[in-house]
Design an enzyme around this catalytic site. Structure first.
Site, PDB file in Angstrom:
ATOM      1  N   CYS B  12      70.802 186.075  12.478  1.00 22.76           N
ATOM      2  CA  CYS B  12      71.104 184.731  14.015  1.00 22.76           C
ATOM      3  C   CYS B  12      70.196 184.560  14.506  1.00 22.76           C
ATOM      4  O   CYS B  12      70.105 182.799  14.460  1.00 22.76           O
ATOM      5  CB  CYS B  12      72.599 184.870  14.240  1.00 22.76           C
ATOM      6  SG  CYS B  12      73.482 184.958  12.730  1.00 22.76           S
ATOM      7  N   LEU B  33      64.211 195.049  19.378  1.00 27.49           N
ATOM      8  CA  LEU B  33      64.252 195.287  18.483  1.00 27.49           C
ATOM      9  C   LEU B  33      65.155 197.323  17.615  1.00 27.49           C
ATOM     10  O   LEU B  33      64.654 197.894  16.329  1.00 27.49           O
ATOM     11  CB  LEU B  33      62.479 196.438  17.755  1.00 27.49           C
ATOM     12  CG  LEU B  33      61.507 195.003  18.788  1.00 27.49           C
ATOM     13  CD1 LEU B  33      60.441 195.580  18.299  1.00 27.49           C
ATOM     14  CD2 LEU B  33      61.627 193.487  17.829  1.00 27.49           C
ATOM     15  N   ASN B 119      76.324 199.546  23.977  1.00 27.56           N
ATOM     16  CA  ASN B 119      75.154 199.123  24.120  1.00 27.56           C
ATOM     17  C   ASN B 119      76.057 197.742  23.832  1.00 27.56           C
ATOM     18  O   ASN B 119      75.568 196.384  24.991  1.00 27.56           O
ATOM     19  CB  ASN B 119      74.765 198.809  22.829  1.00 27.56           C
ATOM     20  CG  ASN B 119      73.262 197.615  22.431  1.00 27.56           C
ATOM     21  OD1 ASN B 119      72.252 197.713  23.070  1.00 27.56           O
ATOM     22  ND2 ASN B 119      73.886 196.890  21.525  1.00 27.56           N
ATOM     23  N   THR B 145      82.739 187.095  17.523  1.00 26.70           N
ATOM     24  CA  THR B 145      83.256 187.134  15.651  1.00 26.70           C
ATOM     25  C   THR B 145      85.034 186.007  15.457  1.00 26.70           C
ATOM     26  O   THR B 145      85.504 186.468  16.192  1.00 26.70           O
ATOM     27  CB  THR B 145      83.276 188.579  15.458  1.00 26.70           C
ATOM     28  OG1 THR B 145      83.906 188.308  13.912  1.00 26.70           O
ATOM     29  CG2 THR B 145      83.838 189.544  16.151  1.00 26.70           C
ATOM     30  N   SER B 187      88.293 197.285  14.400  1.00 25.50           N
ATOM     31  CA  SER B 187      86.681 198.342  13.655  1.00 25.50           C
ATOM     32  C   SER B 187      86.228 198.589  15.477  1.00 25.50           C
ATOM     33  O   SER B 187      86.557 197.626  16.004  1.00 25.50           O
ATOM     34  CB  SER B 187      85.159 197.741  12.580  1.00 25.50           C
ATOM     35  OG  SER B 187      84.945 196.795  13.313  1.00 25.50           O
ATOM     36  N   TYR B 189      83.945 198.182  16.154  1.00 23.95           N
ATOM     37  CA  TYR B 189      82.637 196.166  16.813  1.00 23.95           C
ATOM     38  C   TYR B 189      83.359 195.645  17.156  1.00 23.95           C
ATOM     39  O   TYR B 189      82.808 194.967  17.552  1.00 23.95           O
ATOM     40  CB  TYR B 189      81.778 196.536  15.443  1.00 23.95           C
ATOM     41  CG  TYR B 189      81.452 194.927  15.204  1.00 23.95           C
ATOM     42  CD1 TYR B 189      80.569 194.416  16.558  1.00 23.95           C
ATOM     43  CD2 TYR B 189      81.738 193.977  14.446  1.00 23.95           C
ATOM     44  CE1 TYR B 189      80.291 193.216  15.553  1.00 23.95           C
ATOM     45  CE2 TYR B 189      81.425 192.623  14.103  1.00 23.95           C
ATOM     46  CZ  TYR B 189      80.879 192.232  15.487  1.00 23.95           C
ATOM     47  OH  TYR B 189      80.392 190.707  15.308  1.00 23.95           O
ATOM     48  N   HIS B 190      84.048 194.823  16.329  1.00 22.87           N
ATOM     49  CA  HIS B 190      85.027 193.841  16.711  1.00 22.87           C
ATOM     50  C   HIS B 190      86.159 194.349  18.013  1.00 22.87           C
ATOM     51  O   HIS B 190      86.280 192.971  18.423  1.00 22.87           O
ATOM     52  CB  HIS B 190      86.326 193.507  15.697  1.00 22.87           C
ATOM     53  CG  HIS B 190      85.288 192.964  14.415  1.00 22.87           C
ATOM     54  ND1 HIS B 190      85.482 194.057  13.334  1.00 22.87           N
ATOM     55  CD2 HIS B 190      85.378 192.005  13.905  1.00 22.87           C
ATOM     56  CE1 HIS B 190      84.995 193.559  12.562  1.00 22.87           C
ATOM     57  NE2 HIS B 190      84.528 192.108  12.696  1.00 22.87           N
ATOM     58  N   LYS B 193      84.321 192.645  20.621  1.00 20.79           N
ATOM     59  CA  LYS B 193      83.629 191.789  20.774  1.00 20.79           C
ATOM     60  C   LYS B 193      85.197 190.894  21.745  1.00 20.79           C
ATOM     61  O   LYS B 193      85.048 190.524  22.159  1.00 20.79           O
ATOM     62  CB  LYS B 193      84.042 190.768  19.404  1.00 20.79           C
ATOM     63  CG  LYS B 193      82.582 191.098  19.184  1.00 20.79           C
ATOM     64  CD  LYS B 193      81.665 190.655  19.306  1.00 20.79           C
ATOM     65  CE  LYS B 193      79.895 190.551  18.651  1.00 20.79           C
ATOM     66  NZ  LYS B 193      78.945 189.769  18.986  1.00 20.79           N
ATOM     67  N   THR B 261      81.835 195.125  -6.338  1.00 17.75           N
ATOM     68  CA  THR B 261      82.086 195.864  -5.930  1.00 17.75           C
ATOM     69  C   THR B 261      83.400 195.370  -5.034  1.00 17.75           C
ATOM     70  O   THR B 261      83.056 195.207  -3.464  1.00 17.75           O
ATOM     71  CB  THR B 261      81.694 197.187  -5.569  1.00 17.75           C
ATOM     72  OG1 THR B 261      80.601 196.278  -4.573  1.00 17.75           O
ATOM     73  CG2 THR B 261      81.607 198.293  -6.719  1.00 17.75           C
ATOM     74  N   GLU B 332      92.409 198.792   6.562  1.00 19.62           N
ATOM     75  CA  GLU B 332      93.596 196.924   6.846  1.00 19.62           C
ATOM     76  C   GLU B 332      94.697 196.624   5.779  1.00 19.62           C
ATOM     77  O   GLU B 332      94.871 196.982   5.090  1.00 19.62           O
ATOM     78  CB  GLU B 332      92.178 195.909   6.899  1.00 19.62           C
ATOM     79  CG  GLU B 332      91.586 195.543   5.666  1.00 19.62           C
ATOM     80  CD  GLU B 332      89.840 194.794   5.609  1.00 19.62           C
ATOM     81  OE1 GLU B 332      89.436 194.265   6.877  1.00 19.62           O
ATOM     82  OE2 GLU B 332      89.535 195.558   4.553  1.00 19.62           O
TER      83      GLU B 332
HETATM   84  N1  LIG Z   1      76.426 188.292  11.153  1.00 20.30           N
HETATM   85  C1  LIG Z   1      77.264 187.680  11.131  1.00 20.30           C
HETATM   86  O1  LIG Z   1      77.587 187.508  10.008  1.00 20.30           O
HETATM   87  C2  LIG Z   1      77.641 187.950  11.975  1.00 20.30           C
HETATM   88  C3  LIG Z   1      79.175 186.981  11.963  1.00 20.30           C
HETATM   89  C4  LIG Z   1      79.853 186.997  13.298  1.00 20.30           C
HETATM   90  C5  LIG Z   1      79.391 186.911  14.689  1.00 20.30           C
HETATM   91  N2  LIG Z   1      77.774 187.343  14.079  1.00 20.30           N
HETATM   92  C6  LIG Z   1      77.733 187.578  15.567  1.00 20.30           C
HETATM   93  O2  LIG Z   1      76.184 187.034  15.613  1.00 20.30           O
HETATM   94  C7  LIG Z   1      75.471 188.399  16.765  1.00 20.30           C
HETATM   95  C8  LIG Z   1      74.156 188.431  15.839  1.00 20.30           C
HETATM   96  O3  LIG Z   1      74.473 188.766  14.667  1.00 20.30           O
HETATM   97  P1  LIG Z   1      73.098 189.293  13.481  1.00 20.30           P
HETATM   98  O4  LIG Z   1      73.211 189.280  12.242  1.00 20.30           O
HETATM   99  O5  LIG Z   1      71.590 188.420  13.910  1.00 20.30           O
HETATM  100  O6  LIG Z   1      73.177 190.875  14.077  1.00 20.30           O
HETATM  101  P2  LIG Z   1      71.337 191.506  13.608  1.00 20.30           P
HETATM  102  O7  LIG Z   1      71.759 193.141  14.476  1.00 20.30           O
HETATM  103  O8  LIG Z   1      70.319 191.208  12.601  1.00 20.30           O
HETATM  104  O9  LIG Z   1      70.757 190.792  15.652  1.00 20.30           O
HETATM  105  C9  LIG Z   1      71.086 191.402  16.521  1.00 20.30           C
HETATM  106  C10 LIG Z   1      69.608 191.215  17.419  1.00 20.30           C
HETATM  107  O10 LIG Z   1      69.997 191.790  18.969  1.00 20.30           O
HETATM  108  C11 LIG Z   1      69.224 193.106  19.348  1.00 20.30           C
HETATM  109  N3  LIG Z   1      69.809 193.547  19.881  1.00 20.30           N
HETATM  110  C12 LIG Z   1      70.764 194.503  19.528  1.00 20.30           C
HETATM  111  N4  LIG Z   1      70.784 195.525  21.191  1.00 20.30           N
HETATM  112  C13 LIG Z   1      70.175 194.683  21.965  1.00 20.30           C
HETATM  113  C14 LIG Z   1      69.717 195.206  22.952  1.00 20.30           C
HETATM  114  N5  LIG Z   1      70.471 196.051  23.779  1.00 20.30           N
HETATM  115  N6  LIG Z   1      69.046 194.516  23.935  1.00 20.30           N
HETATM  116  C15 LIG Z   1      67.931 193.660  23.282  1.00 20.30           C
HETATM  117  N7  LIG Z   1      68.220 193.678  21.850  1.00 20.30           N
HETATM  118  C16 LIG Z   1      69.762 193.880  21.665  1.00 20.30           C
HETATM  119  C17 LIG Z   1      68.570 193.706  17.514  1.00 20.30           C
HETATM  120  O11 LIG Z   1      67.568 194.183  17.549  1.00 20.30           O
HETATM  121  C18 LIG Z   1      68.748 192.556  16.641  1.00 20.30           C
HETATM  122  O12 LIG Z   1      67.390 191.313  16.354  1.00 20.30           O
HETATM  123  C19 LIG Z   1      75.749 189.567  16.960  1.00 20.30           C
HETATM  124  O13 LIG Z   1      75.877 189.512  18.116  1.00 20.30           O
HETATM  125  C20 LIG Z   1      77.125 189.407  15.818  1.00 20.30           C
HETATM  126  O14 LIG Z   1      78.545 190.408  16.554  1.00 20.30           O
HETATM  127  C21 LIG Z   1      77.131 187.479  13.534  1.00 20.30           C
END
Ligand SMILES: NC(=O)c1ccc[n+]([C@@H]2O[C@H](COP(=O)([O-])OP(=O)(O)OC[C@H]3O[C@@H](n4cnc5c(N)ncnc54)[C@H](O)[C@@H]3O)[C@@H](O)[C@H]2O)c1
Ligand SMILES: NC(=O)c1ccc[n+]([C@@H]2O[C@H](COP(=O)([O-])OP(=O)(O)OC[C@H]3O[C@@H](n4cnc5c(N)ncnc54)[C@H](O)[C@@H]3O)[C@@H](O)[C@H]2O)c1
Lengths: 406, 406
Positions: B12, B33, B119, B145, B187, B189-190, B193, B261, B332
């Site tokens: 994103c 990264l 993290n 989320t 989860s 992860y959730h 948040k 699946t 769930e």
């Molecule tokens: N992708 C989805 O469907 C979705 C849905 C709901 C919410 N989100 C939220 O949006 C955000 C971005 O999601 P995404 O899909 O782009 O994930 P992603 O994993 O592709 O991107 C996250 C980025 O953050 C960086 N990162 C993680 N920890 C870090 C740290 N400690 N320091 C510096 N950089 C760090 C990673 O290297 C990565 O590039 C997340 O917080 C996620 O929870 C995503």
């Protein structure tokens, strides 16, 4: 019962360890001594002359014939050692005191805020994770705080953890639900305890971990029946502006004839419990664990509530000292009501020790007895909650009022 | 406006960075990264051939004439660098994507659980702490989320963050209140948040930090107007069992002619949004910040909801593939309703891209085009939520049903 005490070198953890050992339980203490190191950082010390863990445990063996094991271990950092210890010892229960617990310390600086969040969340999460990974059915008893509720609740009695609400649906229908009491923490420290609650709820739901969360009031008093047995067993007494609770600061000020400094109007109402009751409550919580599959059991661990200014007046009149009003370093409402439901512990048989009974003992046997060890400069709270509040020794807001005027 | 994008190398974050840069904002990316490193750990890769950050930024300069700065920095670990960067750059806003975001990854093992908590909580807390310490009035936009609400709400429409309730007082009086929607994460992860929400509420209340929390649905789609401009700008597409969202896994399976699946009955209802809408929503959130002193602004960032099995059937019929039902690795409810209020973004002018319009492009231009790069063994989700669930490739529960039968 075999019980691991996380944070068993601390103010609540040490007397709890002795109490449970005395009661015949096998006790294992885990502590990284961070609290003693923080004394070094703050250039202060317990008023009472606490012994090192080695001396404490040897004295306990001598006095009681009982052995307590000790491991110097950081719960927040040394996950593998923690897990292996659980797998080796297979305890029935863990009592978790091992967090940074002073609100003013948690607000001192960004470094202190960050340490508090990192230490407390990882300590609690590692503990839950290790219990789940061990696949042992260990009952976790955690020391939380009344502060998760946020003081001030529109005259409502604070329930034990869960609140009955009605959600108004789109069609106007009222749907009754029971939810975790909406949190309203008053410091970074208190906030970590509200985050802990989410960890407990999740590990309880997903991994079936049995948890009792004790929402404790401000603990006062120093001695318990066990710590009194030998001076080497003495408990810590914090009187500094960060770790000294409001009551301990008043006691110290009274002991040295300094006016009791009340923050703001002193209209804040707080919940209290004596340390002898704390150790008993933990014992009761261990005796009445939640069933497997039961949600997190939340109990309010407090016995009485008082307004801070009334407390000051009480101690002032007992000791013939004065009361002084100073700026409040906290960001909080000046006045609040506090009514708390604590029926669970009362039903289990808790016999409260009241302030009225115990205060004089604290003044004469602790505060006055050790007053000459005190560094008086350490008593005021110098941590502030936001940058626009002034740091430093609080300025007196009103003329010192003699207690005889109240 | 000067905007710092935390996690700007991610799925994103990267298209958002380009979108904001294109719109004329000054963009600075911070990312450690870690997401690319996790691909190394999981022995998988983006289906689309993403370029390194160096190549990405050079290509963007070439294509658009605009410069984006990049710092390789760990938000959760390198507080001082973060703070100094804010003090040097004085951004108007920070968009915070930098968290471990995969629910299955967060449940893989205790190490993964612990990494996710450590993290995510420290990344968010460091960001808030640095904003407060900088004394700059930086608007923080965070990606949360829809999962914080917990799916399934007794037929009620999920409001934008806050829930109207009535508390029944002792005297029977009903006291109306508005509270943060009671969390029910699915989860680890959730759960992080839901802990983030408490951090936002506290720093907003105590330090006056202006925060917008975007409760986002599952993001689908790969390209945005900017990433399409040059193949070196292409966005990542995750199809592995941990990071591939349900939709991406279906698309991949369809592209290679493997049965789609579905976990359990596929009765789980999920909220979705297209990546082009995500970048637009972030832009809108930046354009309409909360006022100084306003509480945390919570917006539901999603445009449609679908049952997983309906989604499978839709893709199956578009691509002439089959649907297969396998054990659900998640703990769930098998079936849930989900109605969501998203009126804030619609009122700000968001124009939703629907699944019906965009799906075929994804199948042909992404999934089929790059299918020969895919490691098919990586598609199934092998993480399980509890120890009593079986790890490994899900077992088919029913005979594969041909999509033509549906
Ligand atoms: N992708 C989805 O469907 C979705 C849905 C709901 C919410 N989100 C939220 O949006 C955000 C971005 O999601 P995404 O899909 O782009 O994930 P992603 O994993 O592709 O991107 C996250 C980025 O953050 C960086 N990162 C993680 N920890 C870090 C740290 N400690 N320091 C510096 N950089 C760090 C990673 O290297 C990565 O590039 C997340 O917080 C996620 O929870 C995503
Ligand atoms: N004292 C009170 O008035 C009071 C009131 C309400 C709740 N509580 C709660 O009760 C618990 C104990 O409070 P206390 O007054 O005994 O505090 P304390 O600071 O005296 O004791 C805490 C102990 O935990 C240890 N510890 C901290 N982090 C650790 C880590 N990562 N690994 C290992 N050991 C660690 C410290 O070294 C210390 O010995 C705390 O969680 C506190 O929040 C206390």
């Amino acid at each position: 019962m075999k019980v691991v005490i996380l944070g068993g070198d601390g103010f609540c953890g040490w007397p709890t360890s002795l109490h449970l050992s005395k009661a015949g339980h096998e006790v294992i203490i885990l502590d990284n001594l961070s609290r003693r190191n923080i004394d070094n950082e703050l250039e202060t010390d317990s008023l009472t002359p606490i012994s090192s863990m080695g001396v404490r445990l040897a004295a306990w063996k001598e006095v009681s014939g009982k052995e307590i094991k000790f491991y110097n271990l950081d719960i927040a950092q040394e996950y593998d050692r923690l897990l292996n210890l659980l797998l080796d010892e297979k305890p029935d229960a863990i009592v978790h005191f091992a967090e940074q617990r002073a609100a003013p310390y948690s607000m001192k600086s960004p470094r202190h805020r960050r340490y508090t969040v990192d230490n407390n969340i990882n300590a609690t999460h590692n503990t839950l994770c290790a219990i789940a990974e061990s696949e042992l059915d260990i009952h976790l008893v955690h020391l939380g705080t009344m502060g998760v509720y946020g003081y001030g609740t529109a005259g409502m009695k604070i329930p034990e953890g869960y609140l009955d609400i009605e959600v108004v649906a789109e069609n106007g229908e009222r749907i009754p639900q029971q939810i975790l009491y909406p949190p309203n923490p008053g410091s970074v420290y208190h906030m970590t305890k509200t985050q802990d609650q989410l960890l407990f709820a999740y590990y309880n739901k997903n991994d079936g971990v049995r948890v009792t969360d004790l929402h404790q009031g401000i603990v006062w008093g120093t001695d318990t029946e066990e710590t009194k047995l030998d001076e080497r067993l003495i408990n810590r007494f914090d009187y500094d502006g960060d770790y000294g609770t409001v009551l301990n600061r008043f006691l110290m000020q009274a002991a040295i004839g300094y006016p009791l400094t009340v923050h703001g109007t002193g209209g804040q109402t707080r919940a209290f419990i004596h340390i002898q009751n704390t150790v008993r409550c933990v014992e009761l919580a261990l005796q009445y664990p939640p069933e497997k599959g039961e949600r997190v059991k939340i109990l309010n661990q407090m016995t009485e509530t008082h307004r801070v200014r009334d407390l000051a007046k009480l101690i002032a009149s007992l000791t013939n000292t004065e009361v002084a009003y100073v700026d409040n370093p906290r960001k909080e409402a000046a006045e609040n009501e506090l009514k708390v439901d604590n029926s669970c512990f009362l039903e289990m048989g808790l016999k409260p020790t009241t302030l009225a009974e115990g205060l004089l003992h604290e003044v004469t046997e602790i505060a006055k007895k050790y007053a000459d060890h005190a560094d008086l400069a350490k008593i005021p709270c110098t941590s502030v909650w936001t940058k626009d509040q002034k740091a430093g020794v609080p300025q007196l807001k009103q003329e010192v009022t003699s207690s005889s005027n109240n």
